[in-house]
Design a protein around this motif. Sequence first.
Motif, PDB file in Angstrom:
ATOM      1  N   ALA A  98      -9.870  -5.317   6.003  1.00 13.04           N
ATOM      2  CA  ALA A  98      -9.261  -4.370   6.941  1.00 13.04           C
ATOM      3  C   ALA A  98      -8.298  -3.482   6.148  1.00 13.04           C
ATOM      4  N   ILE A  99      -8.490  -2.161   6.236  1.00 12.87           N
ATOM      5  CA  ILE A  99      -7.688  -1.237   5.427  1.00 12.87           C
ATOM      6  C   ILE A  99      -7.073  -0.161   6.305  1.00 12.87           C
ATOM      7  N   GLY A 100      -5.746  -0.035   6.235  1.00 10.50           N
ATOM      8  CA  GLY A 100      -5.052   1.043   6.938  1.00 10.50           C
ATOM      9  C   GLY A 100      -4.364   1.936   5.922  1.00 10.50           C
ATOM     10  N   ARG A 101      -4.626   3.239   6.020  1.00 10.15           N
ATOM     11  CA  ARG A 101      -4.075   4.156   5.005  1.00 10.15           C
ATOM     12  C   ARG A 101      -2.914   4.950   5.571  1.00 10.15           C
ATOM     13  N   ARG A 102      -1.836   4.989   4.828  1.00  6.71           N
ATOM     14  CA  ARG A 102      -0.669   5.763   5.228  1.00  6.71           C
ATOM     15  C   ARG A 102      -0.401   6.764   4.120  1.00  6.71           C
ATOM     16  N   PRO A 103      -0.698   8.039   4.364  1.00  7.16           N
ATOM     17  CA  PRO A 103      -0.606   9.022   3.284  1.00  7.16           C
ATOM     18  C   PRO A 103       0.833   9.287   2.853  1.00  7.16           C
TER      19      PRO A 103
ATOM     20  N   ASN B 180      -0.499  11.501  -4.944  1.00  7.94           N
ATOM     21  CA  ASN B 180      -1.422  11.415  -6.070  1.00  7.94           C
ATOM     22  C   ASN B 180      -1.549  10.005  -6.637  1.00  7.94           C
ATOM     23  N   ARG B 181      -0.817   9.052  -6.030  1.00 12.43           N
ATOM     24  CA  ARG B 181      -0.987   7.643  -6.403  1.00 12.43           C
ATOM     25  C   ARG B 181      -1.182   6.840  -5.122  1.00 12.43           C
ATOM     26  N   THR B 182      -1.833   5.697  -5.276  1.00 11.03           N
ATOM     27  CA  THR B 182      -2.043   4.817  -4.133  1.00 11.03           C
ATOM     28  C   THR B 182      -1.562   3.418  -4.463  1.00 11.03           C
ATOM     29  N   ILE B 183      -0.707   2.884  -3.590  1.00  6.13           N
ATOM     30  CA  ILE B 183      -0.191   1.530  -3.761  1.00  6.13           C
ATOM     31  C   ILE B 183      -0.713   0.682  -2.604  1.00  6.13           C
ATOM     32  N   VAL B 184      -1.289  -0.452  -2.942  1.00  6.40           N
ATOM     33  CA  VAL B 184      -1.815  -1.358  -1.916  1.00  6.40           C
ATOM     34  C   VAL B 184      -0.820  -2.481  -1.690  1.00  6.40           C
ATOM     35  N   ILE B 185      -0.568  -2.772  -0.409  1.00  6.64           N
ATOM     36  CA  ILE B 185       0.129  -4.029  -0.081  1.00  6.64           C
ATOM     37  C   ILE B 185      -0.820  -4.827   0.811  1.00  6.64           C
ATOM     38  N   SER B 186      -1.095  -6.063   0.418  1.00  4.15           N
ATOM     39  CA  SER B 186      -2.155  -6.798   1.103  1.00  4.15           C
ATOM     40  C   SER B 186      -1.798  -8.265   1.290  1.00  4.15           C
ATOM     41  N   ALA B 187      -2.590  -8.928   2.110  1.00  2.52           N
ATOM     42  CA  ALA B 187      -2.532 -10.382   2.254  1.00  2.52           C
ATOM     43  C   ALA B 187      -3.955 -10.808   2.566  1.00  2.52           C
ATOM     44  N   HIS B 188      -4.251 -12.088   2.365  1.00  2.00           N
ATOM     45  CA  HIS B 188      -5.656 -12.464   2.602  1.00  2.00           C
ATOM     46  C   HIS B 188      -5.885 -13.039   3.992  1.00  2.00           C
ATOM     47  N   LEU B 189      -7.009 -12.645   4.571  1.00  2.00           N
ATOM     48  CA  LEU B 189      -7.367 -13.035   5.931  1.00  2.00           C
ATOM     49  C   LEU B 189      -7.922 -14.453   5.989  1.00  2.00           C
ATOM     50  N   ASP B 190      -8.619 -14.868   4.951  1.00  2.00           N
ATOM     51  CA  ASP B 190      -9.347 -16.140   5.011  1.00  2.00           C
ATOM     52  C   ASP B 190      -8.434 -17.344   4.801  1.00  2.00           C
TER      53      ASP B 190
ATOM     54  N   ASN C 206       0.808   7.397  -1.460  1.00  2.00           N
ATOM     55  CA  ASN C 206       0.003   6.748  -0.423  1.00  2.00           C
ATOM     56  C   ASN C 206       0.223   5.242  -0.452  1.00  2.00           C
ATOM     57  N   ILE C 207       0.245   4.655   0.735  1.00  2.00           N
ATOM     58  CA  ILE C 207       0.264   3.186   0.814  1.00  2.00           C
ATOM     59  C   ILE C 207      -0.931   2.749   1.663  1.00  2.00           C
ATOM     60  N   TRP C 208      -1.675   1.782   1.151  1.00  2.00           N
ATOM     61  CA  TRP C 208      -2.727   1.156   1.960  1.00  2.00           C
ATOM     62  C   TRP C 208      -2.260  -0.236   2.357  1.00  2.00           C
ATOM     63  N   PHE C 209      -2.380  -0.533   3.649  1.00  2.00           N
ATOM     64  CA  PHE C 209      -2.068  -1.864   4.169  1.00  2.00           C
ATOM     65  C   PHE C 209      -3.403  -2.580   4.337  1.00  2.00           C
TER      66      PHE C 209
ATOM     67  N   ALA D 123      -1.420   0.637  -8.022  1.00  2.00           N
ATOM     68  CA  ALA D 123      -0.565  -0.556  -8.073  1.00  2.00           C
ATOM     69  C   ALA D 123      -0.921  -1.425  -6.881  1.00  2.00           C
ATOM     70  N   PHE D 124      -0.728  -2.730  -7.041  1.00  2.00           N
ATOM     71  CA  PHE D 124      -1.224  -3.665  -6.035  1.00  2.00           C
ATOM     72  C   PHE D 124      -0.223  -4.790  -5.821  1.00  2.00           C
ATOM     73  N   ILE D 125       0.096  -5.045  -4.531  1.00  2.00           N
ATOM     74  CA  ILE D 125       0.953  -6.185  -4.185  1.00  2.00           C
ATOM     75  C   ILE D 125       0.163  -7.080  -3.241  1.00  2.00           C
ATOM     76  N   SER D 126       0.103  -8.364  -3.555  1.00  2.00           N
ATOM     77  CA  SER D 126      -0.458  -9.319  -2.608  1.00  2.00           C
ATOM     78  C   SER D 126       0.683 -10.183  -2.105  1.00  2.00           C
ATOM     79  N   ILE D 127       0.750 -10.372  -0.794  1.00  2.00           N
ATOM     80  CA  ILE D 127       1.749 -11.288  -0.233  1.00  2.00           C
ATOM     81  C   ILE D 127       1.011 -12.573   0.107  1.00  2.00           C
ATOM     82  N   ASP D 128       1.371 -13.643  -0.574  1.00  2.00           N
ATOM     83  CA  ASP D 128       0.641 -14.904  -0.412  1.00  2.00           C
ATOM     84  C   ASP D 128       1.644 -16.045  -0.445  1.00  2.00           C
ATOM     85  N   GLY D 129       1.706 -16.809   0.630  1.00  2.00           N
ATOM     86  CA  GLY D 129       2.674 -17.906   0.691  1.00  2.00           C
ATOM     87  C   GLY D 129       4.055 -17.411   1.056  1.00  2.00           C
TER      88      GLY D 129
END
Length: 433
Positions: free
Chosen positions: A105-110, A115-125, A175-178, A206-212
């Motif tokens: 699931a990807i939500g984009r916030r411009p 000119n750069r995209t930073i992802v902040i994510s967590a895992h669904l499974d 840009n940030i992608w959630f 750049a990529f951030i995963s939130i886990d735990g």
Amino acid sequence: MFYKISVSIFYLFIFSISFLFNSAVFSQDISSDIERQISELTESEIINKAFQFILDYDDQTVANQIHLNEIPAPPFMEERRAERFAEMMREFGLENVKIDEEGNAIGRRPGSIGNRTIVISAHLDTVFPMETDVTVTVVNDTLYAPGIVDDARGLTTVLTILKTLEELEIQTDQNIWFVGTVGEEGIGDLRGVKHLFSEHGEQIDAFISIDGSNDTRIVNQALGSHRYRVTFNGPGGHSWGAFGTANPAHALARAISHFENEASEFVAEGPRTSFNIGRIGGGTSVNSIPFSNWMEVDMRSVDQERLLQIDDILQASIQKGVDEASEMRTRGPELTVDVEMIGNRPSGEIDPENQFIQRAMAATYYFGNEPNLVRSSTDSNVPISLGIPAMTLGGGGSSGGAHSLDEWWYNDEGHKGVQRALLILIAEAGLQR
Ligand SMILES: [Zn+2]
């Protein structure tokens, strides 16, 4: 002898110096530019409003954590949770939300520059099968349920950060992608994040995963692994009547023996590397020559090159086992072998001098904690192995029993984990002035 003594005196000297200054200069490993950037942000009105919002929203953050956890999401069955996560992003104000081909699931916030995209994510499974009861029990400030930390805490952290940016109309430069990723655990083999970073994907910088939950840890190092299921095949037959037929069980034993001998020698020196034959099986009965035997192998290394090298040792050992057992036969065809890779997680690390990691360290100090740079196997393995700045952070609170039915999460100032992640994200994405 003299050399040894002088060396130990030297170390004693260094040790005393570092002991004396340890607490006073703890942040000397962070560049002054980064320190300045983080203090400017934490002194700004908008970031303080954001921190206050996260605190005020804390009950709802926990409610969302419970809500998402109660939607089962076993490996390869994350659809319902992904849909709900996407829907919540829309409810919070994101327009551009979709589920990609892999199920992320990807939500984009411009951003205003963008000119750069930073992802902040967590895992669904989760690691739990569909029949597992994922209902959350709340006792005072502690939540009990399989998956409640890993990674319902991550998912709710990502959503609260989005909610904060939307509610306070915080405009970032970049840009940030959630993102909610699929397939982080076990046999999922990072399939969601691999898809995000596949050659057909859009550029992510750049990529951030939130886990735990742990909000002092910064995972900037990826522990890589290769996993195989190896199946030795032959014609099989009666143990008496077909005696002399090539035997797959014997080939398996020979392969394991060669592998253990050579791999043990290999891992005795150099960057840490490990191996394990976790399962073996096959055969029909005690009086049958088996037609099939299999093993499952796990190899890990902190170093990608070493991982490839121990993999070569395994492949050569398998081939030797097959060849030797085939040579021993007095009748029938040779053995064959089927080597199936069932896990491939790349290794690597992002330099602590990297600005992204520096920002995370400075942000951790801001909350009064000493950052702890660690190695782990998470969604960040993929970008880290590609040299893309990435890290895995905890979403706050304290926890235990991950991957067990007794998993729990305690709201021990959990909001601070969310605030830290927001600060790191905004420091990287830039605040429009
Ligand atoms: Zn996890």
